[in-house]
Structure formats: C-alpha cells, structure tokens
Design a protein around this motif. Structure first.
Motif, mmCIF file in Angstrom:
data_model
loop_
_atom_site.group_PDB
_atom_site.id
_atom_site.type_symbol
_atom_site.label_atom_id
_atom_site.label_comp_id
_atom_site.label_asym_id
_atom_site.label_seq_id
_atom_site.Cartn_x
_atom_site.Cartn_y
_atom_site.Cartn_z
ATOM 1 N N LYS A 91 4.943 -21.119 -21.696
ATOM 2 C CA LYS A 91 3.489 -20.390 -21.584
ATOM 3 C C LYS A 91 2.775 -20.658 -23.174
ATOM 4 O O LYS A 91 3.337 -20.836 -24.000
ATOM 5 C CB LYS A 91 3.935 -18.892 -21.939
ATOM 6 C CG LYS A 91 2.707 -17.883 -21.951
ATOM 7 C CD LYS A 91 2.976 -16.386 -21.550
ATOM 8 C CE LYS A 91 4.059 -16.138 -22.206
ATOM 9 N NZ LYS A 91 4.426 -14.297 -22.018
ATOM 10 N N LEU A 92 1.428 -20.700 -22.797
ATOM 11 C CA LEU A 92 0.588 -21.238 -24.000
ATOM 12 C C LEU A 92 -0.469 -20.148 -24.367
ATOM 13 O O LEU A 92 -0.993 -19.516 -23.633
ATOM 14 C CB LEU A 92 -0.230 -22.493 -23.575
ATOM 15 C CG LEU A 92 -0.905 -23.230 -24.507
ATOM 16 C CD1 LEU A 92 0.164 -23.949 -25.622
ATOM 17 C CD2 LEU A 92 -1.757 -24.485 -23.873
ATOM 18 N N TYR A 93 -0.353 -20.034 -25.728
ATOM 19 C CA TYR A 93 -1.105 -18.796 -26.017
ATOM 20 C C TYR A 93 -2.509 -19.426 -26.732
ATOM 21 O O TYR A 93 -2.406 -20.393 -27.615
ATOM 22 C CB TYR A 93 -0.343 -18.126 -27.274
ATOM 23 C CG TYR A 93 0.743 -17.350 -27.000
ATOM 24 C CD1 TYR A 93 0.616 -16.096 -26.614
ATOM 25 C CD2 TYR A 93 2.041 -17.929 -26.665
ATOM 26 C CE1 TYR A 93 1.825 -15.439 -26.224
ATOM 27 C CE2 TYR A 93 3.208 -17.391 -26.296
ATOM 28 C CZ TYR A 93 3.034 -16.080 -26.041
ATOM 29 O OH TYR A 93 4.217 -15.238 -25.499
ATOM 30 N N VAL A 135 -7.526 -15.874 -37.017
ATOM 31 C CA VAL A 135 -7.330 -16.188 -35.692
ATOM 32 C C VAL A 135 -7.359 -15.287 -34.824
ATOM 33 O O VAL A 135 -7.000 -14.076 -35.062
ATOM 34 C CB VAL A 135 -5.812 -17.354 -35.517
ATOM 35 C CG1 VAL A 135 -6.115 -18.676 -36.590
ATOM 36 C CG2 VAL A 135 -4.879 -16.489 -35.741
ATOM 37 N N ARG A 136 -8.032 -15.632 -33.629
ATOM 38 C CA ARG A 136 -8.098 -14.459 -32.433
ATOM 39 C C ARG A 136 -7.495 -14.972 -31.334
ATOM 40 O O ARG A 136 -7.868 -16.183 -30.828
ATOM 41 C CB ARG A 136 -9.462 -14.054 -32.315
ATOM 42 C CG ARG A 136 -9.657 -13.320 -31.321
ATOM 43 C CD ARG A 136 -11.027 -12.372 -31.631
ATOM 44 N NE ARG A 136 -12.230 -13.466 -31.283
ATOM 45 C CZ ARG A 136 -12.762 -13.358 -29.952
ATOM 46 N NH1 ARG A 136 -12.281 -12.952 -28.941
ATOM 47 N NH2 ARG A 136 -13.800 -14.175 -30.103
ATOM 48 N N LYS A 137 -6.598 -14.356 -30.808
ATOM 49 C CA LYS A 137 -5.837 -14.798 -29.334
ATOM 50 C C LYS A 137 -6.817 -14.160 -28.292
ATOM 51 O O LYS A 137 -7.545 -13.194 -28.318
ATOM 52 C CB LYS A 137 -4.799 -14.078 -29.072
ATOM 53 C CG LYS A 137 -3.876 -14.854 -27.786
ATOM 54 C CD LYS A 137 -2.594 -14.045 -27.643
ATOM 55 C CE LYS A 137 -2.726 -12.926 -26.756
ATOM 56 N NZ LYS A 137 -1.418 -12.421 -26.126
ATOM 57 N N VAL A 138 -7.166 -15.300 -27.301
ATOM 58 C CA VAL A 138 -8.107 -15.012 -26.170
ATOM 59 C C VAL A 138 -7.526 -14.755 -25.093
ATOM 60 O O VAL A 138 -8.024 -13.976 -23.995
ATOM 61 C CB VAL A 138 -9.400 -15.843 -26.227
ATOM 62 C CG1 VAL A 138 -10.266 -15.677 -27.560
ATOM 63 C CG2 VAL A 138 -8.874 -17.603 -26.233
ATOM 64 N N PHE A 139 -6.571 -15.460 -24.759
ATOM 65 C CA PHE A 139 -5.763 -15.297 -23.451
ATOM 66 C C PHE A 139 -4.327 -16.468 -23.570
ATOM 67 O O PHE A 139 -4.130 -16.712 -24.494
ATOM 68 C CB PHE A 139 -6.468 -15.740 -22.174
ATOM 69 C CG PHE A 139 -7.209 -17.038 -22.238
ATOM 70 C CD1 PHE A 139 -6.326 -18.223 -21.877
ATOM 71 C CD2 PHE A 139 -8.625 -17.146 -22.712
ATOM 72 C CE1 PHE A 139 -7.279 -19.705 -22.070
ATOM 73 C CE2 PHE A 139 -9.232 -18.462 -22.656
ATOM 74 C CZ PHE A 139 -8.588 -19.461 -22.398
ATOM 75 N N GLU A 140 -3.564 -16.017 -22.613
ATOM 76 C CA GLU A 140 -2.487 -16.810 -22.579
ATOM 77 C C GLU A 140 -2.194 -17.165 -21.259
ATOM 78 O O GLU A 140 -2.795 -16.783 -20.205
ATOM 79 C CB GLU A 140 -1.097 -16.226 -23.032
ATOM 80 C CG GLU A 140 -0.751 -14.857 -22.401
ATOM 81 C CD GLU A 140 0.107 -13.824 -23.276
ATOM 82 O OE1 GLU A 140 1.161 -13.540 -22.463
ATOM 83 O OE2 GLU A 140 0.113 -13.515 -24.356
ATOM 84 N N ALA A 141 -1.563 -18.364 -20.938
ATOM 85 C CA ALA A 141 -1.581 -19.048 -19.337
ATOM 86 C C ALA A 141 -0.289 -19.937 -19.280
ATOM 87 O O ALA A 141 0.227 -20.485 -20.411
ATOM 88 C CB ALA A 141 -2.612 -19.746 -19.015
#
Length: 198
Positions: free
Chosen positions: A128-130, A112-118
């Motif tokens: 906060k959502l990853y 899995v690759r994290k692309v941003f958080e918000a």
C-alpha cells in the motif's frame, strides 16, 4: 472484512531474497455461495510512501530520474521519471517520506500532507502506498540528493513546470503510475490553471 469468504489452505514461501514471494492456496466463497479453490502468488515488499514537491510561485514540481530494472525488462529504457518514494521500513509514512525526499532530492521539507493512499498492483503485490504533497522553497535544498549508493540508487533531480510535466505524461516520457496520480492531483488541487475573466 469478509473473513468468512476466505479459508487459507496452504502457504508456501517461493523466495525470501530481495523481498518475500509466497504462493497461497485458499478457498473462496463466491457471490452465489459456492466455494472455489484458488492459488495466488503474492509479492510482499512492505508498504511505501511517495511525495510530490511543488512551488506555487514557480508553478513547478520536483521529480527524479532513476534506473528501474523491471521496466528495462519490459521494453522500456529503464530510466523512469518519478516522484521521490521509498519503503517505510518500520517508520511512520510521514517520518519515512521526510527522510526519503531529502536523500533523493536534497530538499528539506518540514510540513508534509497526506492526500490519499492506494494499492498500486493489487493482483500480485501487497504494497500500500501513501501519497504526500509538500511545498518547497528553492533555498530549502540542503544537499545534492541522488539517493544512497549502498542501495544502488543513482538519482538525477529534475525541476519542471507542472505544464511541462503534464506534457511529458501525454507524450509517454513520464510513465510511472504514482507520479501521474500526484501530478494530476497537483493540476486539480494545488496548481490549477488560472481562469481569467475578460
């Protein structure tokens, strides 16, 4: 951090049932240097993670449909089409999203690759959502998905082309914020439209 601009006066717990609802009174130093006393309610449900599964060859994505009572109470039929997601529950975002995607969709993903958080609703919710993406193979579905009945989940798994999913965003059939963000990311970065030269 601007800790010198906020002084907490009082914190009251309004509810500690499903998650934690608090009322906080604090002093806030405004940009002109003056102080203002404010009161805010915050809902703390912990942080979460969400993931978009995509397949380059098929130009497809995996989404889920499930009932969301708060949307039902706001004039929607309650059945939202979403990316798989879940709360971290003291796990790392990567660990949690791997387990969550298998529970909800039946697909097993190794990378899995994290692309941003918000922050999704910063006016009242602390979460906060990853955001993650992962490529899936059709034969990587090792279960039915559907979520956990003990948690009240009753999830339908959908495989759609990205083009169809974006049409559903435009028509309002897909109305979930995190899902729209990841679909737009996919359209820009993962599955951009082919540009041929004549």
């Amino acid at each position: 951090m601007h800790d010198d601009r906020v002084k907490i006066r009082k914190v009251e717990v309004l509810s500690d049932d499903w998650y934690l609802l608090k009322k906080t009174t604090f002093d806030y130093r405004r940009g002109d240097g003056s102080w203002q006393t404010l009161t805010r309610e915050t809902y703390d449900r912990g942080n979460g993670a969400t993931i978009l599964l995509y397949n380059r060859e098929r130009r497809s994505v995996i989404l889920i449909r499930q009932f969301r009572f708060p949307t039902f109470g706001n004039g929607h039929d309650g059945f939202l089409i979403e990316t798989a997601a879940g709360l971290l529950d003291h796990a790392s975002p990567e660990q949690r999203i791997r387990a969550e995607v298998e529970e909800e969709t039946g697909y097993s993903v190794s990378e899995v690759r994290k692309v941003f958080e918000a922050f999704m609703s910063p006016g009242s919710v602390t979460e906060k959502l990853y955001f993650f993406v992962a490529e899936y193979a059709p034969d990587a579905r090792i279960g039915d998905g559907g979520g956990l009945q003990a948690e009240g989940e009753d999830i339908q798994v959908l495989e759609l082309t990205l083009e169809r999913a974006m049409q559903m965003v435009a028509s309002g059939e897909i109305a979930d914020g995190k899902t729209i963000m990841l679909l737009q990311y996919a359209q820009l970065h993962l599955l951009p439209a082919a540009t041929g030269v004549n």
